[in-house]
Write a protein that holds these residues in place. Structure first.
Motif, PDB file in Angstrom:
ATOM      1  N   SER A 147      22.921  21.616   8.365  1.00 16.74           N
ATOM      2  CA  SER A 147      24.252  21.986   8.822  1.00 16.74           C
ATOM      3  C   SER A 147      25.118  22.407   7.630  1.00 16.74           C
ATOM      4  O   SER A 147      24.898  21.977   6.508  1.00 16.74           O
ATOM      5  CB  SER A 147      24.918  20.831   9.567  1.00 16.74           C
ATOM      6  N   LEU A 172      34.536  23.036  10.784  1.00 21.47           N
ATOM      7  CA  LEU A 172      33.400  23.408  11.627  1.00 21.47           C
ATOM      8  C   LEU A 172      32.136  22.917  10.938  1.00 21.47           C
ATOM      9  O   LEU A 172      31.950  23.148   9.748  1.00 21.47           O
ATOM     10  CB  LEU A 172      33.233  24.928  11.752  1.00 21.47           C
ATOM     11  N   VAL A 197      28.282  23.585  11.304  1.00 23.84           N
ATOM     12  CA  VAL A 197      27.475  24.598  11.970  1.00 23.84           C
ATOM     13  C   VAL A 197      25.985  24.273  11.862  1.00 23.84           C
ATOM     14  O   VAL A 197      25.485  23.972  10.779  1.00 23.84           O
ATOM     15  CB  VAL A 197      27.751  25.983  11.352  1.00 23.84           C
ATOM     16  N   GLU A 198      25.322  24.348  13.014  1.00 22.75           N
ATOM     17  CA  GLU A 198      23.871  24.242  13.076  1.00 22.75           C
ATOM     18  C   GLU A 198      23.386  25.382  13.963  1.00 22.75           C
ATOM     19  O   GLU A 198      23.676  25.402  15.157  1.00 22.75           O
ATOM     20  CB  GLU A 198      23.448  22.883  13.628  1.00 22.75           C
ATOM     21  N   ASP A 222      23.641  28.632  15.795  1.00 25.84           N
ATOM     22  CA  ASP A 222      24.802  29.399  16.261  1.00 25.84           C
ATOM     23  C   ASP A 222      25.802  28.513  17.005  1.00 25.84           C
ATOM     24  O   ASP A 222      26.678  28.997  17.711  1.00 25.84           O
ATOM     25  CB  ASP A 222      24.369  30.585  17.122  1.00 25.84           C
ATOM     26  N   ALA A 229      28.692  25.426  16.624  1.00 27.49           N
ATOM     27  CA  ALA A 229      29.572  24.748  15.669  1.00 27.49           C
ATOM     28  C   ALA A 229      30.325  23.630  16.363  1.00 27.49           C
ATOM     29  O   ALA A 229      30.867  23.812  17.451  1.00 27.49           O
ATOM     30  CB  ALA A 229      30.579  25.738  15.078  1.00 27.49           C
ATOM     31  N   ARG A 255      32.359  21.709  20.892  1.00 28.84           N
ATOM     32  CA  ARG A 255      31.225  22.434  20.320  1.00 28.84           C
ATOM     33  C   ARG A 255      31.249  23.826  20.934  1.00 28.84           C
ATOM     34  O   ARG A 255      31.418  23.979  22.152  1.00 28.84           O
ATOM     35  CB  ARG A 255      29.908  21.726  20.615  1.00 28.84           C
ATOM     36  N   LEU A 290      28.916  30.318  18.721  1.00 29.64           N
ATOM     37  CA  LEU A 290      29.625  31.370  18.001  1.00 29.64           C
ATOM     38  C   LEU A 290      29.220  32.749  18.499  1.00 29.64           C
ATOM     39  O   LEU A 290      28.032  33.028  18.675  1.00 29.64           O
ATOM     40  CB  LEU A 290      29.326  31.266  16.504  1.00 29.64           C
ATOM     41  N   PRO A 348      27.939  34.490  14.202  1.00 28.70           N
ATOM     42  CA  PRO A 348      27.785  33.505  13.134  1.00 28.70           C
ATOM     43  C   PRO A 348      28.063  34.051  11.734  1.00 28.70           C
ATOM     44  O   PRO A 348      28.452  33.299  10.835  1.00 28.70           O
ATOM     45  CB  PRO A 348      26.328  33.051  13.270  1.00 28.70           C
ATOM     46  N   LEU A 394      31.343  33.266   9.675  1.00 28.86           N
ATOM     47  CA  LEU A 394      31.544  32.044   8.886  1.00 28.86           C
ATOM     48  C   LEU A 394      31.863  32.344   7.432  1.00 28.86           C
ATOM     49  O   LEU A 394      32.543  31.572   6.763  1.00 28.86           O
ATOM     50  CB  LEU A 394      30.288  31.165   8.942  1.00 28.86           C
TER      51      LEU A 394
END
Length: 122
Positions: free
Chosen positions: A2, A13, A15-16, A18, A20, A99, A102, A105, A108
């Motif tokens: 992440s 955020l 993120v893992e 797509d 978040a 959650r 996105l 992505p 970011l």
């Protein structure tokens, strides 16, 4: 793995892929004071970057969680309805709000990393 990013409006955020997880930072919850109410969006709601995604009320002020990037809500932290103070107690953990999947992505890259956010709040 992440990645955590931050906004200048004090959202974070994690993120893992797509998806978040989004919340407010310790700096933001400290500025708001004791949080007494959180209104979350519906799962499936879509937002553009900058849209108000959630309402936050504290003993000092009302605020909002702004959508850091465009996306669709895939989960909300329903526990905040019963225990909004969780945001004060663990803003970067159990106090998450939503959650989102996105839309893009790659957007970011326009957000702050930890050192840049630390410099902003210093």
């Amino acid at each position: 793995m992440s990645t955590t990013k931050f906004t200048e409006d004090h959202e974070w955020l994690r993120v893992e892929g797509d998806v978040a997880t989004v919340g407010i930072t310790g700096y933001a919850q400290n500025a708001l004071g004791d949080i007494v109410f959180v209104q979350l969006p519906d799962v499936g709601a879509s937002f553009a970057a900058g849209d108000e995604a959630a309402v936050i009320e504290s003993v000092k002020a009302a605020g909002e969680l702004k959508m850091p990037l465009a996306g669709t809500v895939v989960e909300v932290n329903a526990a905040l309805a019963e225990a909004p103070a969780t945001v004060n107690e663990d803003p970067l953990g159990a106090g998450w709000f939503i959650r989102i999947r996105l839309d893009d992505p790659s957007a970011l890259s326009g957000l702050l990393d930890q050192p840049a956010y630390d410099a902003l709040t210093a």
